[in-house]
Write a protein that holds these residues in place. Structure first.
Motif, PDB file in Angstrom:
ATOM      1  N   ALA A  29     -13.935  38.886 -29.018  1.00  0.00           N
ATOM      2  CA  ALA A  29     -15.007  39.509 -27.759  1.00  0.00           C
ATOM      3  C   ALA A  29     -14.592  38.490 -26.646  1.00  0.00           C
ATOM      4  CB  ALA A  29     -16.304  39.534 -28.206  1.00  0.00           C
ATOM      5  N   GLY A  30     -14.598  37.468 -26.699  1.00  0.00           N
ATOM      6  CA  GLY A  30     -14.091  36.583 -25.358  1.00  0.00           C
ATOM      7  C   GLY A  30     -12.561  36.861 -24.916  1.00  0.00           C
ATOM      8  N   LEU A  31     -11.845  37.145 -26.029  1.00  0.00           N
ATOM      9  CA  LEU A  31     -10.468  37.408 -25.287  1.00  0.00           C
ATOM     10  C   LEU A  31     -10.479  38.683 -24.718  1.00  0.00           C
ATOM     11  CD1 LEU A  31      -8.273  36.181 -28.333  1.00  0.00           C
ATOM     12  CD2 LEU A  31      -8.221  35.583 -25.845  1.00  0.00           C
ATOM     13  N   GLY A  32     -11.463  39.848 -25.225  1.00  0.00           N
ATOM     14  CA  GLY A  32     -11.399  41.019 -24.781  1.00  0.00           C
ATOM     15  C   GLY A  32     -12.229  40.960 -23.323  1.00  0.00           C
ATOM     16  N   ALA A  33     -13.302  40.089 -23.110  1.00  0.00           N
ATOM     17  CA  ALA A  33     -13.569  40.054 -21.885  1.00  0.00           C
ATOM     18  C   ALA A  33     -12.639  39.248 -20.824  1.00  0.00           C
ATOM     19  CB  ALA A  33     -15.006  39.345 -21.838  1.00  0.00           C
ATOM     20  N   TRP A  34     -11.995  38.384 -21.430  1.00  0.00           N
ATOM     21  CA  TRP A  34     -10.830  37.811 -20.590  1.00  0.00           C
ATOM     22  C   TRP A  34      -9.897  38.985 -19.824  1.00  0.00           C
ATOM     23  CZ3 TRP A  34      -6.521  34.224 -22.408  1.00  0.00           C
ATOM     24  CH2 TRP A  34      -5.684  33.647 -21.290  1.00  0.00           C
ATOM     25  N   CYS A  35      -9.430  39.582 -21.014  1.00  0.00           N
ATOM     26  CA  CYS A  35      -8.448  40.922 -20.461  1.00  0.00           C
ATOM     27  C   CYS A  35      -9.261  41.961 -19.410  1.00  0.00           C
ATOM     28  CB  CYS A  35      -8.223  41.817 -21.789  1.00  0.00           C
ATOM     29  SG  CYS A  35      -6.775  40.696 -22.821  1.00  0.00           S
ATOM     30  N   GLY A  36     -10.475  42.041 -19.613  1.00  0.00           N
ATOM     31  CA  GLY A  36     -11.138  43.117 -18.822  1.00  0.00           C
ATOM     32  C   GLY A  36     -11.256  42.687 -17.361  1.00  0.00           C
ATOM     33  N   ARG A  37     -11.448  40.886 -17.239  1.00  0.00           N
ATOM     34  CA  ARG A  37     -11.746  40.375 -15.846  1.00  0.00           C
ATOM     35  C   ARG A  37     -10.219  39.980 -15.409  1.00  0.00           C
ATOM     36  NH1 ARG A  37     -15.170  36.623 -18.529  1.00  0.00           N
ATOM     37  NH2 ARG A  37     -13.634  35.481 -17.796  1.00  0.00           N
ATOM     38  N   ALA A  38      -9.377  39.952 -16.050  1.00  0.00           N
ATOM     39  CA  ALA A  38      -8.121  39.298 -15.693  1.00  0.00           C
ATOM     40  C   ALA A  38      -7.435  40.207 -14.739  1.00  0.00           C
ATOM     41  CB  ALA A  38      -7.410  38.722 -16.543  1.00  0.00           C
ATOM     42  N   ARG A  39      -6.804  39.658 -13.902  1.00  0.00           N
ATOM     43  CA  ARG A  39      -5.942  40.469 -12.721  1.00  0.00           C
ATOM     44  C   ARG A  39      -4.457  39.706 -12.532  1.00  0.00           C
ATOM     45  NH1 ARG A  39      -8.525  43.718 -13.892  1.00  0.00           N
ATOM     46  NH2 ARG A  39     -10.275  44.690 -12.961  1.00  0.00           N
ATOM     47  N   GLY A  40      -3.685  40.497 -12.256  1.00  0.00           N
ATOM     48  CA  GLY A  40      -2.005  39.899 -12.201  1.00  0.00           C
ATOM     49  C   GLY A  40      -1.534  39.033 -13.255  1.00  0.00           C
ATOM     50  N   LEU A  95     -12.527  45.273 -28.272  1.00  0.00           N
ATOM     51  CA  LEU A  95     -12.913  46.461 -27.581  1.00  0.00           C
ATOM     52  C   LEU A  95     -14.124  46.429 -26.776  1.00  0.00           C
ATOM     53  CD1 LEU A  95     -11.656  49.544 -29.642  1.00  0.00           C
ATOM     54  CD2 LEU A  95     -10.730  48.792 -27.509  1.00  0.00           C
ATOM     55  N   LEU A  96     -15.181  45.913 -27.436  1.00  0.00           N
ATOM     56  CA  LEU A  96     -16.560  45.675 -27.061  1.00  0.00           C
ATOM     57  C   LEU A  96     -16.602  44.493 -25.634  1.00  0.00           C
ATOM     58  CD1 LEU A  96     -18.891  45.575 -30.147  1.00  0.00           C
ATOM     59  CD2 LEU A  96     -18.909  47.476 -28.447  1.00  0.00           C
ATOM     60  N   GLY A  97     -15.953  43.477 -25.840  1.00  0.00           N
ATOM     61  CA  GLY A  97     -15.752  42.655 -24.795  1.00  0.00           C
ATOM     62  C   GLY A  97     -15.069  43.039 -23.870  1.00  0.00           C
ATOM     63  N   TYR A  98     -13.934  43.880 -24.086  1.00  0.00           N
ATOM     64  CA  TYR A  98     -13.203  44.297 -22.686  1.00  0.00           C
ATOM     65  C   TYR A  98     -14.067  45.532 -22.119  1.00  0.00           C
ATOM     66  CZ  TYR A  98      -9.342  46.871 -20.605  1.00  0.00           C
ATOM     67  OH  TYR A  98      -8.799  47.488 -19.484  1.00  0.00           O
ATOM     68  N   GLY A  99     -14.727  46.270 -22.782  1.00  0.00           N
ATOM     69  CA  GLY A  99     -15.547  47.623 -22.123  1.00  0.00           C
ATOM     70  C   GLY A  99     -16.840  46.807 -21.276  1.00  0.00           C
ATOM     71  N   VAL A 100     -17.354  45.835 -21.841  1.00  0.00           N
ATOM     72  CA  VAL A 100     -18.441  45.150 -20.931  1.00  0.00           C
ATOM     73  C   VAL A 100     -17.941  44.388 -19.901  1.00  0.00           C
ATOM     74  CG1 VAL A 100     -20.015  43.274 -21.151  1.00  0.00           C
ATOM     75  CG2 VAL A 100     -20.034  44.924 -23.034  1.00  0.00           C
TER      76      VAL A 100
END
Length: 119
Positions: A29-40, A95-100
């Motif tokens: 979930a933490g890795l998904g959230a990192w992917c969701g926030r990350a840019r570049g 997916l849950l971390g990325y979506g949030v």
């Protein structure tokens, strides 16, 4: 002999599996959230980490479960293993971390656009 297994390396691999069962969904979930926030460039690093971490940890139980000892696993074994280990422990929390994270980033951007004075 450690933990009832024949060699110590096998016990260490299964200790890794136990840790993954306890902490793996939170890590994913933490890795998904990192992917969701990350840019570049950071996004590329996040995606590589999201793939490499579960592959490194899930290699041990996969080899132990489906080792070539002459007994072929049944279709139910393979489907159940993939559903639990891959689906519930890895993909769903990611997916849950990325979506949030994506929802929060979109709401923050919309709020900043709304508060910014038109000029």
């Amino acid at each position: 002999m450690m933990y009832g297994y024949a060699d110590d390396w096998t016990a260490l691999l299964f200790l890794l599996v136990v840790l993954w069962w306890l902490c793996g969904p939170f890590v994913m979930a933490g890795l998904g959230a990192w992917c969701g926030r990350a840019r570049g460039r950071s996004r590329v690093k996040a995606r590589i980490a999201s793939f490499a971490v579960p592959v490194a940890v899930m290699a041990a139980p996969t080899i132990a479960k489906f080792k070539p000892d002459g007994v072929m696993p049944t279709r139910g074994d393979v489907i159940g293993f993939l559903a639990v280990e891959l689906g519930l422990m890895t993909v769903l929390p990611w997916l849950l971390g990325y979506g949030v994270a994506r929802i929060l980033v979109a709401r923050r951007e919309r709020r900043e656009r709304r508060e910014r004075p038109e000029g």
